[in-house]
Motif scaffolding. Structure first.
Motif, short mmCIF file in Angstrom:
data_model
loop_
_atom_site.label_atom_id
_atom_site.label_comp_id
_atom_site.label_asym_id
_atom_site.label_seq_id
_atom_site.Cartn_x
_atom_site.Cartn_y
_atom_site.Cartn_z
N MET A 51 0.84 -1.17 0.00
CA MET A 51 0.00 0.00 0.00
C MET A 51 0.89 1.25 0.00
SD MET A 51 -2.94 1.16 2.69
CE MET A 51 -4.33 0.63 1.73
N LYS A 52 0.54 2.21 -0.84
CA LYS A 52 1.34 3.43 -0.92
C LYS A 52 0.96 4.41 0.19
CE LYS A 52 -1.54 4.49 -4.83
NZ LYS A 52 -1.84 3.20 -5.25
N ASN A 53 1.95 5.15 0.63
CA ASN A 53 1.74 6.18 1.64
C ASN A 53 1.46 7.49 0.92
OD1 ASN A 53 2.30 4.48 3.87
ND2 ASN A 53 4.47 4.67 3.43
N VAL A 54 0.34 8.11 1.28
CA VAL A 54 -0.11 9.34 0.62
C VAL A 54 -0.05 10.50 1.61
CG1 VAL A 54 -2.04 10.46 -0.58
CG2 VAL A 54 -1.63 7.99 -0.89
N LEU A 55 0.54 11.60 1.17
CA LEU A 55 0.58 12.83 1.94
C LEU A 55 -0.21 13.88 1.16
CD1 LEU A 55 1.66 14.71 4.20
CD2 LEU A 55 3.67 15.09 2.74
N GLU B 77 -12.27 17.14 3.27
CA GLU B 77 -13.12 16.24 4.05
C GLU B 77 -13.39 14.95 3.28
OE1 GLU B 77 -16.57 18.61 4.92
OE2 GLU B 77 -15.49 19.84 6.41
N MET B 78 -13.68 15.08 2.00
CA MET B 78 -13.96 13.90 1.18
C MET B 78 -12.71 13.03 1.02
SD MET B 78 -17.15 14.24 0.77
CE MET B 78 -17.32 12.71 -0.11
N LEU B 79 -11.55 13.67 0.86
CA LEU B 79 -10.30 12.92 0.75
C LEU B 79 -10.00 12.17 2.04
CD1 LEU B 79 -8.06 15.39 -1.28
CD2 LEU B 79 -9.25 13.34 -2.11
N LYS B 80 -10.29 12.79 3.17
CA LYS B 80 -10.07 12.13 4.46
C LYS B 80 -10.95 10.89 4.57
CE LYS B 80 -9.47 13.17 9.30
NZ LYS B 80 -9.32 14.23 10.28
N GLU B 81 -12.18 11.02 4.09
CA GLU B 81 -13.12 9.89 4.13
C GLU B 81 -12.72 8.79 3.14
OE1 GLU B 81 -17.55 9.28 2.42
OE2 GLU B 81 -17.33 10.94 3.86
N LYS B 82 -12.30 9.18 1.94
CA LYS B 82 -12.06 8.19 0.88
C LYS B 82 -10.62 7.67 0.84
CE LYS B 82 -15.87 9.99 -1.74
NZ LYS B 82 -16.47 10.10 -3.05
N LEU B 83 -9.71 8.40 1.47
CA LEU B 83 -8.32 7.96 1.60
C LEU B 83 -7.96 8.03 3.09
CD1 LEU B 83 -6.71 9.93 -1.38
CD2 LEU B 83 -7.18 7.47 -1.31
N PRO B 84 -8.59 7.17 3.91
CA PRO B 84 -8.45 7.30 5.37
C PRO B 84 -7.03 7.11 5.89
CG PRO B 84 -9.53 5.24 4.82
CD PRO B 84 -9.43 6.02 3.54
N ASN B 85 -6.18 6.44 5.13
CA ASN B 85 -4.81 6.22 5.59
C ASN B 85 -3.86 7.33 5.16
OD1 ASN B 85 -5.42 3.77 6.91
ND2 ASN B 85 -5.36 2.70 4.96
#
Length: 184
Positions: free
Chosen positions: A1-5, A24-32
């Motif tokens: 799994m890639k680490n996303v910043l 907010e949507m990115l936090k929900e859809k890319l929770p990691n």
């Protein structure tokens, strides 16, 4: 799994409609994904350079999220770039820490997209404003992974109908970011 910043360069996110919703949507859809909200973490523009550099080192994909101000990134994001991406870290003979990382630009404008075209009010297509970002990625040894741009997302008070349309466009923008990141 890639680490996303995901780094938000909005100078006043609390008073944003679209960028706030996108994040907010990115936090929900890319929770990691790790999110850095520069305006709340560094309201005085005094960055913890070591901590910010470590976030970049830990990331495989870096997403810069911002409103398009005066044909580029807002002052807060520019200052972050100036302070964090220094010779010997991000570029130069020993500045190899970011080599191979993927850079994605995710940005919005209040002006409608049709204004950014040959002969439009802004004179040039939006892509004409991207070479400095592409060269930034190149200088740092990062891979340019493209951009996601959505216009007509003004913060100015709108009717309920316009705000509903802006909400749909902001969500679609976030979905495009997620799709881009997941494809990398």
């Amino acid at each position: 799994m890639k680490n996303v910043l995901i780094v938000s360069g909005h100078t006043d996110l609390n008073n944003s409609f679209a960028n706030k919703l996108i994040l907010e949507m990115l936090k929900e859809k890319l929770p990691n994904a790790v999110q850095t909200l520069l305006d709340s973490e560094y309201p005085d523009y005094q960055f913890d350079v070591a901590a910010e550099q470590q976030k970049l080192i830990d990331a495989d994909v870096i997403v810069l999220q911002f409103p398009f101000f005066w044909y580029g990134a807002p002052s807060l994001m520019r200052k972050w770039m100036e302070d964090v991406f220094v010779h010997g870290f991000s570029h130069g003979a020993t500045g190899t820490k970011l080599h191979g990382k993927k850079l994605v630009l995710s940005f919005t404008s209040g002006a409608p997209e049709e204004m950014y075209q040959e002969g439009g009010l802004q004179t040039y297509p939006i892509e004409a404003f991207l070479p400095p970002f592409k060269q930034f990625a190149n200088l740092c040894g990062m891979e340019w992974a493209g951009h996601i741009y959505t216009g007509a997302l003004s913060y100015i008070s709108k009717s309920d109908e316009q705000r509903t349309e802006m909400r749909s466009r902001a969500i679609a923008h976030a979905d495009s970011v997620v799709e881009t990141v997941n494809a990398l």
